[in-house]
Design a protein around this motif. Structure first.
Motif, PDB file in Angstrom:
ATOM      1  N   SER A   1       0.822  -1.210   0.000  1.00  5.48           N
ATOM      2  CA  SER A   1       0.000   0.000   0.000  1.00  5.48           C
ATOM      3  C   SER A   1       0.855   1.259   0.000  1.00  5.48           C
ATOM      4  N   GLU A   2       2.054   1.165   0.600  1.00  4.94           N
ATOM      5  CA  GLU A   2       2.913   2.347   0.691  1.00  4.94           C
ATOM      6  C   GLU A   2       3.850   2.502  -0.504  1.00  4.94           C
ATOM      7  N   SER A   3       3.954   1.446  -1.312  1.00  4.86           N
ATOM      8  CA  SER A   3       4.883   1.513  -2.441  1.00  4.86           C
ATOM      9  C   SER A   3       4.255   2.277  -3.608  1.00  4.86           C
ATOM     10  N   ALA A   4       5.116   2.811  -4.447  1.00  2.00           N
ATOM     11  CA  ALA A   4       4.621   3.544  -5.604  1.00  2.00           C
ATOM     12  C   ALA A   4       4.090   2.583  -6.665  1.00  2.00           C
ATOM     13  N   GLY A   5       4.692   1.409  -6.732  1.00  2.00           N
ATOM     14  CA  GLY A   5       4.281   0.425  -7.738  1.00  2.00           C
ATOM     15  C   GLY A   5       3.235  -0.532  -7.207  1.00  2.00           C
ATOM     16  N   ASP A   6       3.155  -1.714  -7.815  1.00  2.00           N
ATOM     17  CA  ASP A   6       2.186  -2.690  -7.310  1.00  2.00           C
ATOM     18  C   ASP A   6       2.752  -4.108  -7.331  1.00  2.00           C
ATOM     19  N   ASP A   7       4.004  -4.210  -6.891  1.00  2.00           N
ATOM     20  CA  ASP A   7       4.684  -5.499  -6.788  1.00  2.00           C
ATOM     21  C   ASP A   7       3.938  -6.437  -5.839  1.00  2.00           C
ATOM     22  N   GLY A   8       3.661  -7.649  -6.299  1.00  2.00           N
ATOM     23  CA  GLY A   8       2.971  -8.618  -5.458  1.00  2.00           C
ATOM     24  C   GLY A   8       1.486  -8.689  -5.749  1.00  2.00           C
ATOM     25  N   LEU A   9       0.968  -7.610  -6.341  1.00  2.00           N
ATOM     26  CA  LEU A   9      -0.455  -7.608  -6.696  1.00  2.00           C
ATOM     27  C   LEU A   9      -0.642  -8.333  -8.028  1.00  2.00           C
ATOM     28  N   VAL A  10      -1.495  -9.347  -8.006  1.00  2.00           N
ATOM     29  CA  VAL A  10      -1.810 -10.087  -9.231  1.00  2.00           C
ATOM     30  C   VAL A  10      -3.277  -9.850  -9.543  1.00  2.00           C
ATOM     31  N   VAL A  11      -3.577  -9.482 -10.767  1.00  2.00           N
ATOM     32  CA  VAL A  11      -4.986  -9.375 -11.148  1.00  2.00           C
ATOM     33  C   VAL A  11      -5.237 -10.313 -12.321  1.00  2.00           C
ATOM     34  N   ASP A  12      -6.149 -11.252 -12.116  1.00  2.00           N
ATOM     35  CA  ASP A  12      -6.540 -12.158 -13.190  1.00  2.00           C
ATOM     36  C   ASP A  12      -7.890 -11.699 -13.745  1.00  2.00           C
ATOM     37  N   TYR A  13      -8.192 -12.176 -14.957  1.00  2.00           N
ATOM     38  CA  TYR A  13      -9.400 -11.708 -15.635  1.00  2.00           C
ATOM     39  C   TYR A  13     -10.220 -12.905 -16.092  1.00  2.00           C
ATOM     40  N   GLN A  14     -11.464 -12.979 -15.607  1.00  2.00           N
ATOM     41  CA  GLN A  14     -12.318 -14.095 -16.022  1.00  2.00           C
ATOM     42  C   GLN A  14     -13.301 -13.629 -17.089  1.00  2.00           C
ATOM     43  N   PRO A  15     -13.331 -14.329 -18.238  1.00  2.00           N
ATOM     44  CA  PRO A  15     -14.234 -13.936 -19.320  1.00  2.00           C
ATOM     45  C   PRO A  15     -15.706 -14.070 -18.923  1.00  2.00           C
ATOM     46  N   VAL A  16     -16.506 -13.138 -19.410  1.00  2.00           N
ATOM     47  CA  VAL A  16     -17.962 -13.174 -19.257  1.00  2.00           C
ATOM     48  C   VAL A  16     -18.529 -13.224 -20.670  1.00  2.00           C
ATOM     49  N   LEU A  17     -19.387 -14.210 -20.938  1.00  2.00           N
ATOM     50  CA  LEU A  17     -19.891 -14.388 -22.301  1.00  2.00           C
ATOM     51  C   LEU A  17     -21.347 -13.959 -22.455  1.00  2.00           C
ATOM     52  N   ASP A  18     -21.665 -13.442 -23.620  1.00  2.00           N
ATOM     53  CA  ASP A  18     -23.055 -13.177 -23.985  1.00  2.00           C
ATOM     54  C   ASP A  18     -23.675 -14.541 -24.286  1.00  2.00           C
ATOM     55  N   LEU A  19     -24.745 -14.908 -23.588  1.00  2.00           N
ATOM     56  CA  LEU A  19     -25.292 -16.258 -23.742  1.00  2.00           C
ATOM     57  C   LEU A  19     -26.045 -16.441 -25.060  1.00  2.00           C
TER      58      LEU A  19
END
Ligand code: C2E
Ligand code: MG
Ligand code: MG
Length: 275
Positions: free
Chosen positions: A29-47
């Motif tokens: 939280s105190e760092s300028a960057g975002d080392d250690g933070l992983v963001v994954d993305y799950q697809p959402v489909l139009d049915l």
């Protein structure tokens, strides 16, 4: 007596783990960057079209000492310590930049981001979100915020006002885990929102519990009567997908389509699905 000894040992380990985690999260939280933070993305489909129309950003924390930590563990800790405010900003930046990248490549997709009540209630939240959208240069109408019914245990009026401000900018809001909260349906429907995400528990029950078939079908129609976009989460198999298609549920998300993916893999998935 032996049981107590085990219990103490367990507690001790738990406390130790939380200390380590919190220590590293403070650093993040105190760092300028975002080392250690992983963001994954799950697809959402139009049915209806089977095309990817959106991704949900799902955070993980890569701890130096504990390895990969689930959001189910660190998000509550971030909320309790209010560290969700600075770290939530990093998550927002990361996912908006990825959204911008996808849109630049010509993909007409949106991004859903989970937002806690603590974030919504933090100083100047709406202003900071608008600033961030401008900085990244992303189209606000491509952003969805997912909130849970837990916001009802907080300052409901204030939260609704903030949601209104954000929606005015074009951002959309959806109620996550719909149907599992304890708040009254009436209050849920009074909230400034554009969609509902049916909780995985209902989707799970589609094959096993006949009541869940009736309930899920009715949730979809109720949502549509209120002009909500209705998304089902936790679709794990073909049968569940068929039910939801038959009920005219708008969108679907779940392991049946894909697990949450790294940016690279998400792009690959998009490329293969939406050609
Ligand atoms: P959620 O927002 O309801 O996200 C859906 C969760 O269900 C994700 O778990 C996802 O990986 C999982 N999931 C997706 N499809 C399936 C399926 O077919 N079957 C099963 N069994 N599970 C499926 P995840 O990634 O562990 O996230 C858990 C929760 O942590 C999220 O639930 C959300 O409430 C919270 N969370 C995650 N990232 C963030 C974040 O950046 N900010 C905030 N405030 N909360 C977050
Ligand atoms: Mg969500
Ligand atoms: Mg959910």
């Amino acid at each position: 007596l032996i049981n107590y000894a085990f219990f103490d040992k367990d507690m001790q380990l738990q406390i130790e783990r939380e200390k380590i985690l919190l220590d590293e999260l403070v650093q993040l939280s105190e760092s300028a960057g975002d080392d250690g933070l992983v963001v994954d993305y799950q697809p959402v489909l139009d049915l209806k079209t089977d095309q990817v129309v959106s991704f949900e950003a799902l955070s993980r924390f890569k701890s130096k000492r504990l390895g990969l930590v689930s959001p189910l563990e660190f998000i509550p800790l971030l909320e309790r310590t209010k560290l969700i405010v600075p770290i939530g900003e990093k998550i927002l930046s990361r996912s908006l930049k990825f959204l911008k990248h996808l849109n630049n490549l010509g993909y007409d997709v949106s991004m859903s981001i989970n937002i806690s009540a603590i974030q919504l209630l933090s100083q100047d939240f709406a202003t900071r979100v608008i600033q961030k959208m401008n900085d990244v240069g992303v189209d606000p109408t491509k952003i969805w915020f997912e909130i849970t019914e837990s916001i009802f245990s907080n300052n409901y009026q204030r939260i609704n006002q903030i949601l209104g401000e954000i929606i005015k900018q074009g951002v959309k809001v959806t109620i996550d885990d719909f149907g599992t909260g304890y708040s009254s349906l009436h209050r849920v429907l009074e909230l400034n929102t554009n969609g509902i995400k049916i909780d995985r528990a209902f989707i799970d029950g589609l094959e096993k519990i006949s009541e869940d078939i009736a309930i899920t079908k009715d949730i979809v129609s109720l949502g549509h009567k209120l002009n909500y976009l209705v998304v089902a989460e936790g679709i794990e198999n073909e049968t569940q997908q068929q039910y939801l298609k038959a009920y005219n549920c708008d969108r679907g998300q779940g392991y049946f389509f894909s697990r949450p993916l790294s940016q690279e893999k998400a792009l690959e998935f998009l490329h293969n699905k939406n050609k």
